[in-house]
Design an enzyme around this catalytic site. Structure first.
Site, short mmCIF file in Angstrom:
data_model
loop_
_atom_site.label_atom_id
_atom_site.label_comp_id
_atom_site.label_asym_id
_atom_site.label_seq_id
_atom_site.Cartn_x
_atom_site.Cartn_y
_atom_site.Cartn_z
N GLU A 163 -25.72 13.87 32.06
CA GLU A 163 -25.84 13.51 33.26
C GLU A 163 -26.97 14.38 34.50
O GLU A 163 -27.44 14.89 34.73
CB GLU A 163 -25.66 12.78 34.10
CG GLU A 163 -25.68 11.96 34.76
CD GLU A 163 -24.80 10.41 35.71
OE1 GLU A 163 -23.98 10.43 34.95
OE2 GLU A 163 -25.25 9.69 36.05
N SER A 166 -20.82 13.10 43.33
CA SER A 166 -21.44 13.38 44.61
C SER A 166 -21.80 14.96 45.03
O SER A 166 -19.94 16.04 44.07
CB SER A 166 -20.54 12.59 45.87
OG SER A 166 -19.03 14.24 45.56
N ASN A 167 -21.94 15.48 45.60
CA ASN A 167 -22.21 17.25 45.96
C ASN A 167 -20.68 18.27 46.56
O ASN A 167 -20.48 19.15 46.11
CB ASN A 167 -23.61 17.69 46.96
CG ASN A 167 -24.71 17.55 45.73
OD1 ASN A 167 -24.62 16.82 44.57
ND2 ASN A 167 -26.54 18.02 46.42
N GLU A 168 -20.29 16.66 47.02
CA GLU A 168 -18.86 17.85 47.89
C GLU A 168 -18.22 17.71 46.68
O GLU A 168 -17.33 18.73 46.60
CB GLU A 168 -18.40 16.32 48.53
CG GLU A 168 -19.46 16.62 49.96
CD GLU A 168 -20.02 15.31 50.69
OE1 GLU A 168 -20.37 14.94 49.05
OE2 GLU A 168 -20.38 15.15 50.85
N GLN A 219 -25.47 2.18 33.27
CA GLN A 219 -24.69 2.73 33.09
C GLN A 219 -22.99 2.43 33.95
O GLN A 219 -23.50 1.96 35.00
CB GLN A 219 -24.96 4.86 33.57
CG GLN A 219 -23.18 5.31 33.84
CD GLN A 219 -24.17 6.50 33.56
OE1 GLN A 219 -24.67 6.49 34.56
NE2 GLN A 219 -22.38 7.85 34.15
N GLY A 220 -22.30 1.51 32.85
CA GLY A 220 -21.44 1.02 33.66
C GLY A 220 -19.82 1.96 33.80
O GLY A 220 -18.96 1.79 33.20
N TYR A 221 -20.02 3.07 35.00
CA TYR A 221 -18.85 3.77 34.83
C TYR A 221 -18.52 3.26 36.67
O TYR A 221 -17.21 2.92 36.05
CB TYR A 221 -19.33 5.70 35.29
CG TYR A 221 -19.56 5.83 34.07
CD1 TYR A 221 -19.50 6.02 32.82
CD2 TYR A 221 -19.22 7.61 33.83
CE1 TYR A 221 -19.42 6.51 31.66
CE2 TYR A 221 -18.79 8.08 32.39
CZ TYR A 221 -19.21 7.69 31.88
OH TYR A 221 -19.43 8.60 30.48
N SER A 222 -19.54 3.53 37.25
CA SER A 222 -18.53 4.01 39.17
C SER A 222 -18.18 1.99 39.14
O SER A 222 -18.48 0.81 38.69
CB SER A 222 -19.45 3.52 40.08
OG SER A 222 -19.81 4.75 39.79
C1 LIG Z 1 -28.32 5.24 43.74
C2 LIG Z 1 -26.57 5.42 43.44
C3 LIG Z 1 -27.40 4.54 41.77
C4 LIG Z 1 -25.84 4.67 40.91
N1 LIG Z 1 -26.04 5.05 39.45
C5 LIG Z 1 -24.78 4.85 39.06
C6 LIG Z 1 -25.22 4.23 37.43
O1 LIG Z 1 -26.60 3.47 37.18
N2 LIG Z 1 -23.70 3.36 36.79
C7 LIG Z 1 -22.82 4.00 37.46
O2 LIG Z 1 -21.66 3.76 36.51
N3 LIG Z 1 -22.63 4.73 38.96
C8 LIG Z 1 -24.04 5.32 39.29
N4 LIG Z 1 -23.72 5.58 40.96
C9 LIG Z 1 -21.93 5.47 41.36
C10 LIG Z 1 -22.19 7.49 41.97
O3 LIG Z 1 -22.08 7.95 40.76
C11 LIG Z 1 -20.74 7.60 42.59
O4 LIG Z 1 -21.44 6.93 43.97
C12 LIG Z 1 -20.78 8.10 43.44
O5 LIG Z 1 -20.14 9.01 42.15
C13 LIG Z 1 -19.78 8.93 44.10
O6 LIG Z 1 -19.25 7.91 44.49
P1 LIG Z 1 -18.48 6.64 45.60
O7 LIG Z 1 -19.82 6.84 46.24
O8 LIG Z 1 -16.97 5.97 44.82
O9 LIG Z 1 -18.00 7.42 46.49
P2 LIG Z 1 -16.70 8.27 46.95
O10 LIG Z 1 -15.80 8.69 46.16
O11 LIG Z 1 -15.26 6.50 47.88
O12 LIG Z 1 -16.65 8.83 48.45
C14 LIG Z 1 -16.94 9.08 49.77
C15 LIG Z 1 -17.25 9.93 50.34
O13 LIG Z 1 -16.07 11.49 50.20
C16 LIG Z 1 -16.33 12.51 49.23
N5 LIG Z 1 -15.35 12.63 48.58
C17 LIG Z 1 -14.65 12.57 47.78
N6 LIG Z 1 -13.75 12.83 46.96
C18 LIG Z 1 -13.64 14.53 47.33
C19 LIG Z 1 -13.01 15.36 47.01
N7 LIG Z 1 -12.36 15.13 46.19
N8 LIG Z 1 -13.45 16.30 47.53
C20 LIG Z 1 -14.39 16.69 48.34
N9 LIG Z 1 -15.12 15.22 48.86
C21 LIG Z 1 -14.47 14.14 48.61
C22 LIG Z 1 -17.70 12.03 48.95
O14 LIG Z 1 -18.25 13.49 47.66
C23 LIG Z 1 -18.38 11.09 49.26
O15 LIG Z 1 -19.24 11.99 50.71
C24 LIG Z 1 -24.76 6.10 41.67
C25 LIG Z 1 -24.87 5.88 43.12
C26 LIG Z 1 -26.18 5.58 43.59
C27 LIG Z 1 -26.29 5.84 45.41
#
Ligand SMILES: Cc1cc2nc3c(=O)[nH]c(=O)nc-3n(C[C@H](O)[C@H](O)[C@H](O)COP(=O)(O)OP(=O)(O)OC[C@H]3O[C@@H](n4cnc5c(N)ncnc54)[C@H](O)[C@@H]3O)c2cc1C
Length: 398
Positions: free
Chosen positions: A244, A383-385, A126-129
């Site tokens: 998902e 993320s759960n937040e 999955q190439g989302y992030s």
């Molecule tokens: C082990 C692992 C596997 C993963 N696998 C994949 C994958 O296969 N493909 C893919 O595309 N992605 C993948 N991901 C990415 C995952 O979906 C993102 O890490 C996730 O969506 C959080 O984004 P971020 O890491 O950019 O954190 P950020 O968005 O930068 O958030 C950082 C912190 O700020 C908080 N935050 C941000 N915005 C808000 C808001 N509006 N309100 C309250 N709190 C907020 C977040 O909850 C978090 O605690 C994976 C991540 C992990 C850790």
């Protein structure tokens, strides 16, 4: 609403249990039971066994090789598979990309890609992030510029789970940089063997390179690999995410984990008595069990609604949050139960192909790595937040 299983559903459970007993190889079952790492070949073997029985694609239509199980059947299968210590089938092709292709892809794309998911020819990731686009997913910057019959892709993805094994990646790419954030995104399927694709591992806190960075440097992708319409990818991306998140609830996993925890807590002693009788530990175990029972009931309500054709909406966020918090608590308790035995890091034991002995009791070697690994659950899949914000708005109306 009737939450009891019908006679047919109970018969289905017996059939699944029997099949697992007869088919799941002992070695694979032991690897899962002891929390050892699964190799690519293990996952491929599990997929092929399920495919041979016609059970690999529970939610696909029969016309495409699926078994069209309803939500209750899927729930029963997951519960039985977890209790039997079966591996989890990989969701990326089966339950993330496939629903998108079935709903929005062309018939040609379905005929081309779906059989290859079933027979194991393709491993999807999955190439989302991206760096700077996780929670704020619509901020993706990876560009795809149309050049005749191709898109030329440049940019970077990150956190790509098991991308080191994949030969295809489904990506969100920016095709119109001038449009509003959500309106300039497309959904593109990219062959990872195309020149210009580079995969670089990221090692997680448990010592495993489970995720990766993926770089695109002038990668030429045939235009026929665009899913749906150009610049409409956000709609497809969101559709995929509800699938998902519901999958992440993991009621079956937590049920199996709780069974293991009870088994361990009954044998490990603290102050000369079984840990299960320690008031503090017993109270935490009981709370986790109560939370799990409550979530399992919520899950059944969602499953029961889904069986009547209602699509899971914001409930998928609720299940994601509760499910992941419970799994984290159970792995935390298991690590505590192991005490000092969980301290040595034994990569040799965790590596499924090795005959290394664990230094402590059976579950000790995996206790700390699993605890660390499960921290990821509250981050990935949204993320759960952020899920809590969705719940407060969409369910509580705050
Ligand atoms: C082990 C692992 C596997 C993963 N696998 C994949 C994958 O296969 N493909 C893919 O595309 N992605 C993948 N991901 C990415 C995952 O979906 C993102 O890490 C996730 O969506 C959080 O984004 P971020 O890491 O950019 O954190 P950020 O968005 O930068 O958030 C950082 C912190 O700020 C908080 N935050 C941000 N915005 C808000 C808001 N509006 N309100 C309250 N709190 C907020 C977040 O909850 C978090 O605690 C994976 C991540 C992990 C850790």
């Amino acid at each position: 609403m009737d939450l009891n299983y019908t006679r047919e559903e109970q018969a289905f459970r017996t059939e699944v249990r029997q099949w697992l007993k007869e088919t799941l190889p002992h070695e694979l079952r032991e690897k899962v039971r002891l929390g050892k790492r699964l190799a690519k070949a293990d996952v491929e073997l599990w997929h092929s066994l399920l495919n041979a029985r016609g059970w690999l694609a529970p939610n696909w239509p029969r016309a495409y090789g699926g078994c069209e199980w309803n939500a209750v059947q899927r729930h029963i299968f997951e519960e039985e598979a977890c209790l039997a210590h079966a591996p989890r089938s990989l969701p990326f092709g089966l339950s993330m990309l496939a629903p998108v292709l079935l709903a929005f892809g062309s018939e040609e794309q379905r005929q081309r890609f779906l059989p290859r998911i079933l027979n194991g020819q393709d491993w999807w990731c999955q190439g989302y992030s991206e760096p700077g686009a996780g929670s704020d997913l619509a901020a993706v910057k990876t560009r795809a510029v149309r050049d005749g019959g191709h898109y030329v892709v440049n940019g970077q993805k990150t956190w790509t789970t098991l991308g080191q094994h994949a030969n295809w990646i489904f990506c969100l790419v920016r095709t119109d940089p001038d449009a509003k954030k959500q309106e300039g995104i497309s959904f593109l399927l990219i062959d990872m063997n195309t020149p210009g694709v580079t995969v670089r591992p990221i090692v997680l806190i448990d010592g495993e390179p489970e995720v990766n960075e993926v770089f695109f440097d002038n990668v030429r992708v045939p235009a026929e690999n665009l899913v749906g319409e150009e610049n409409k990818g956000w709609t497809y991306a969101k559709y995929l995410l509800t699938h998902e998140r519901t999958n992440i609830a993991g009621v079956g996993f937590s049920t199996a984990l709780l069974t293991t925890l009870k088994h361990v807590a009954a044998r490990v002693t603290s102050g000369g008595r079984p840990l299960a009788e320690n008031p503090h530990f017993a109270a935490r175990m009981a709370q986790a069990e109560i939370d799990l029972m409550a979530m399992a009931t919520t899950n059944l309500r969602v499953v029961s609604a889904a069986a009547k054709g209602q699509a899971p909406g914001a409930e998928s966020s609720m299940l994601k949050v509760k499910g992941t918090v419970i799994r984290q608590e159970l792995t935390s308790l298991l690590r505590r139960a192991m005490g000092p035995d969980a301290l040595p890091f034994q990569p040799d034991f965790l590596d499924g192909g090795s005959n290394a002995e664990a230094l402590g009791p059976d579950h000790a070697a995996a206790a700390a790595p699993s605890y660390f690994n499960m921290r990821k659950l509250s981050i990935f899949g949204g993320s759960n937040e952020v899920q809590r914000t969705i719940i407060t708005k969409a369910i509580l109306g705050l």
